[in-house]
Design a protein around this motif. Sequence first.
Motif, PDB file in Angstrom:
ATOM      1  N   LEU A  12      20.340  20.919  51.060  1.00 49.60           N
ATOM      2  CA  LEU A  12      20.175  21.084  52.502  1.00 49.60           C
ATOM      3  C   LEU A  12      20.854  19.998  53.329  1.00 49.60           C
ATOM      4  O   LEU A  12      20.973  20.137  54.552  1.00 49.60           O
ATOM      5  N   HIS A  13      21.298  18.929  52.705  1.00 48.75           N
ATOM      6  CA  HIS A  13      21.937  17.841  53.440  1.00 48.75           C
ATOM      7  C   HIS A  13      23.390  18.113  53.774  1.00 48.75           C
ATOM      8  O   HIS A  13      23.933  17.497  54.687  1.00 48.75           O
ATOM      9  N   VAL A  14      24.034  19.006  53.028  1.00 45.30           N
ATOM     10  CA  VAL A  14      25.497  19.041  53.065  1.00 45.30           C
ATOM     11  C   VAL A  14      26.075  20.246  53.793  1.00 45.30           C
ATOM     12  O   VAL A  14      27.285  20.322  53.959  1.00 45.30           O
ATOM     13  N   THR A  15      25.261  21.175  54.227  1.00 48.25           N
ATOM     14  CA  THR A  15      25.810  22.382  54.850  1.00 48.25           C
ATOM     15  C   THR A  15      24.884  22.896  55.935  1.00 48.25           C
ATOM     16  O   THR A  15      23.667  22.754  55.854  1.00 48.25           O
ATOM     17  N   SER A  16      25.486  23.502  56.946  1.00 50.05           N
ATOM     18  CA  SER A  16      24.711  24.128  58.017  1.00 50.05           C
ATOM     19  C   SER A  16      24.639  25.640  57.846  1.00 50.05           C
ATOM     20  O   SER A  16      24.238  26.360  58.757  1.00 50.05           O
ATOM     21  N   THR A  17      25.008  26.142  56.667  1.00 48.12           N
ATOM     22  CA  THR A  17      24.998  27.579  56.398  1.00 48.12           C
ATOM     23  C   THR A  17      23.574  28.140  56.466  1.00 48.12           C
ATOM     24  O   THR A  17      22.654  27.600  55.847  1.00 48.12           O
ATOM     25  N   ASN A  18      23.398  29.237  57.207  1.00 48.73           N
ATOM     26  CA  ASN A  18      22.063  29.803  57.418  1.00 48.73           C
ATOM     27  C   ASN A  18      21.381  30.182  56.112  1.00 48.73           C
ATOM     28  O   ASN A  18      20.174  29.965  55.951  1.00 48.73           O
ATOM     29  N   THR A  19      22.125  30.776  55.183  1.00 50.64           N
ATOM     30  CA  THR A  19      21.496  31.252  53.959  1.00 50.64           C
ATOM     31  C   THR A  19      20.903  30.115  53.134  1.00 50.64           C
ATOM     32  O   THR A  19      19.943  30.322  52.391  1.00 50.64           O
ATOM     33  N   VAL A  20      21.456  28.926  53.258  1.00 51.32           N
ATOM     34  CA  VAL A  20      20.913  27.765  52.545  1.00 51.32           C
ATOM     35  C   VAL A  20      19.526  27.442  53.072  1.00 51.32           C
ATOM     36  O   VAL A  20      18.580  27.211  52.310  1.00 51.32           O
ATOM     37  N   ARG A  21      19.375  27.425  54.405  1.00 45.98           N
ATOM     38  CA  ARG A  21      18.064  27.141  55.001  1.00 45.98           C
ATOM     39  C   ARG A  21      17.082  28.274  54.751  1.00 45.98           C
ATOM     40  O   ARG A  21      15.885  28.029  54.586  1.00 45.98           O
ATOM     41  N   ASN A  22      17.576  29.516  54.748  1.00 48.36           N
ATOM     42  CA  ASN A  22      16.678  30.651  54.531  1.00 48.36           C
ATOM     43  C   ASN A  22      15.867  30.481  53.256  1.00 48.36           C
ATOM     44  O   ASN A  22      14.694  30.855  53.193  1.00 48.36           O
ATOM     45  N   VAL A  23      16.504  29.910  52.232  1.00 50.63           N
ATOM     46  CA  VAL A  23      15.830  29.689  50.953  1.00 50.63           C
ATOM     47  C   VAL A  23      15.270  28.274  50.877  1.00 50.63           C
ATOM     48  O   VAL A  23      14.092  28.057  50.591  1.00 50.63           O
ATOM     49  N   GLY A  24      16.126  27.282  51.131  1.00 49.55           N
ATOM     50  CA  GLY A  24      15.793  25.897  50.858  1.00 49.55           C
ATOM     51  C   GLY A  24      14.638  25.335  51.650  1.00 49.55           C
ATOM     52  O   GLY A  24      13.918  24.450  51.169  1.00 49.55           O
ATOM     53  N   ALA A  25      14.425  25.834  52.872  1.00 49.95           N
ATOM     54  CA  ALA A  25      13.347  25.294  53.700  1.00 49.95           C
ATOM     55  C   ALA A  25      11.964  25.650  53.178  1.00 49.95           C
ATOM     56  O   ALA A  25      10.965  25.098  53.643  1.00 49.95           O
ATOM     57  N   HIS A  26      11.879  26.573  52.218  1.00 48.54           N
ATOM     58  CA  HIS A  26      10.607  26.859  51.563  1.00 48.54           C
ATOM     59  C   HIS A  26      10.309  25.859  50.452  1.00 48.54           C
ATOM     60  O   HIS A  26       9.159  25.711  50.029  1.00 48.54           O
ATOM     61  N   ILE A  27      11.358  25.179  49.991  1.00 47.51           N
ATOM     62  CA  ILE A  27      11.245  24.246  48.872  1.00 47.51           C
ATOM     63  C   ILE A  27      11.084  22.819  49.374  1.00 47.51           C
ATOM     64  O   ILE A  27      10.231  22.066  48.902  1.00 47.51           O
ATOM     65  N   ASN A  28      11.923  22.443  50.334  1.00 49.13           N
ATOM     66  CA  ASN A  28      11.949  21.079  50.851  1.00 49.13           C
ATOM     67  C   ASN A  28      11.466  21.040  52.294  1.00 49.13           C
ATOM     68  O   ASN A  28      11.669  21.996  53.053  1.00 49.13           O
ATOM     69  N   GLU A  29      10.868  19.926  52.666  1.00 51.30           N
ATOM     70  CA  GLU A  29      10.359  19.732  54.021  1.00 51.30           C
ATOM     71  C   GLU A  29      10.905  18.424  54.576  1.00 51.30           C
ATOM     72  O   GLU A  29      11.388  17.565  53.844  1.00 51.30           O
ATOM     73  N   GLY A  30      10.797  18.274  55.899  1.00 47.05           N
ATOM     74  CA  GLY A  30      11.232  17.055  56.553  1.00 47.05           C
ATOM     75  C   GLY A  30      10.054  16.260  57.077  1.00 47.05           C
ATOM     76  O   GLY A  30       8.897  16.668  56.982  1.00 47.05           O
ATOM     77  N   LEU A  31      10.351  15.121  57.665  1.00 43.52           N
ATOM     78  CA  LEU A  31       9.299  14.291  58.253  1.00 43.52           C
ATOM     79  C   LEU A  31       8.658  14.978  59.452  1.00 43.52           C
ATOM     80  O   LEU A  31       7.459  14.855  59.692  1.00 43.52           O
TER      81      LEU A  31
END
Length: 510
Positions: free
Chosen positions: A45-64
Amino acid sequence: MTKRFPAIGQILGASILSVSAIGGAAFAQSELNVAMKSQPPTLDLHVTSTNTVRNVGAHINEGLFTFDENFQPKPMLAESVARSDDGLTYEITIRQGVPFHNGDELMAEDVVASLDRWMQRSSFGRTLARYVESLEASGDHSVTMTLNEPASFVVTALTTWRAGPFIYPAEVIEAAGEERITDPVGTGPFRFVEWNEGQDIILERFDDYAAVDAPASGYAGKREAMVDRLRFVFVPELSVRRIGVESGDFDMALDVDPDSFDQYQDNPDVVSFLGAPRMTTLIPNKAEGVMANPALRTALQAAVCVEDVLPVYGGETFWRADPSITWQETAWWSDAGSELYNVCDPERAQSLAGEAGYDNQQIRLAVSSDDESKFSVAQVLQQQLQMAGFNVELEVRDAAAHEATLDSKEAWDLAISEHTYRTHPILHSHLQATWTGWWESEERDRLVGEFLVASEEEAHEIWDKIHALYFKDVVVIKIGDYFEHHIAADEVEGYANMPEPFFWNVSLSE
């Protein structure tokens, strides 16, 4: 039945689908199947602003921090933040007892490692890094960020989703080194299980998840995995995604063809969603090649007729011509420089191109074959620009190759970008010098510096100046706004129609 993105300040989608399952009903032993248009190129999630990455990755990783329903930053992995009187020091307290999916507890060293990497790898992270003098663990569960000058956007920066500061274990960061993270370990309500290349990604409920003790609101508050498995299925064909929901193969489909909109208005088995407005732009490569000539970019801008492009997104329900780089629904809408928007004058474009010294050099328009809407936009723009005398050729690649191409300053001249909803200008990727297209500008740097420390009234005046500079430098060529169309089976409950789709707090009725 269709639901639109409502006025800011309302909880999105709450009146559409029952959220009663969130309030304590037993988990369904089930699998939620979500069809999406393409597989993500990575889950880093650090290296791309592609929507599909967030669609999946934001369920796995969280921010502050994350945004609530009113798009205000709220703590997620952070417990609190304190800013010193001089505005130079931020003390961030981290929640205790939060486990990663590997069983380790979230500690300050994980936050420091993640933020350090994010400030090196993300375009927006690098913008914040200019203001950061030091970042260190000041305790097992506390982090101190010291700035070299006051900046008003620190918490906003730490809240962003687009190539945002998601937290990974320090050991995962170390193992990745200079490469992309391939071990997506996080603290989220779902944990990564399996990626079947070209087919699907499977996540499972994380039984030890430590939820925030607050009501769900937007992306903030309590998150709960209401299904055992969350499966993202890669389905490039729009019609197949749509039919899959009708037949029961999928529970939800993202980015469904707008032509199917009308047929769901009286369909009791399918719920249709109009999402938040997004934005389509044509990006010139300002670093290398033929489009590095600002006079030629101005000529190209004069050739674009947005009303011929926007129908790609369907009927007029699905799009609007608007010059602003920030949306009408925010407090930052601006028409500064708009006399250069949608000029739609091929003869003027040819004249300006001649003055710029253009001599029929080939202009490479890079596009992904895996994104149907961007591909269609590219085809229409190619035809427009060719009619105005520009030698534009489409260079079509699959998603992974396309993303790699855009990372290279020598490999492309134009590209299409679709931007998700943002409430504050500083969250726009294209405002950063390091973002795709590489906008280097001393005037931009000066104005942004003033903007980030200005009062609210002064900030709006400065933003108008920056907005006018977008058109003068032709940073991006704004095409218009569009509204995505998502559909869900009637059994889906708890889906909040936010700009970034997510599936915690979502269940399936029996």
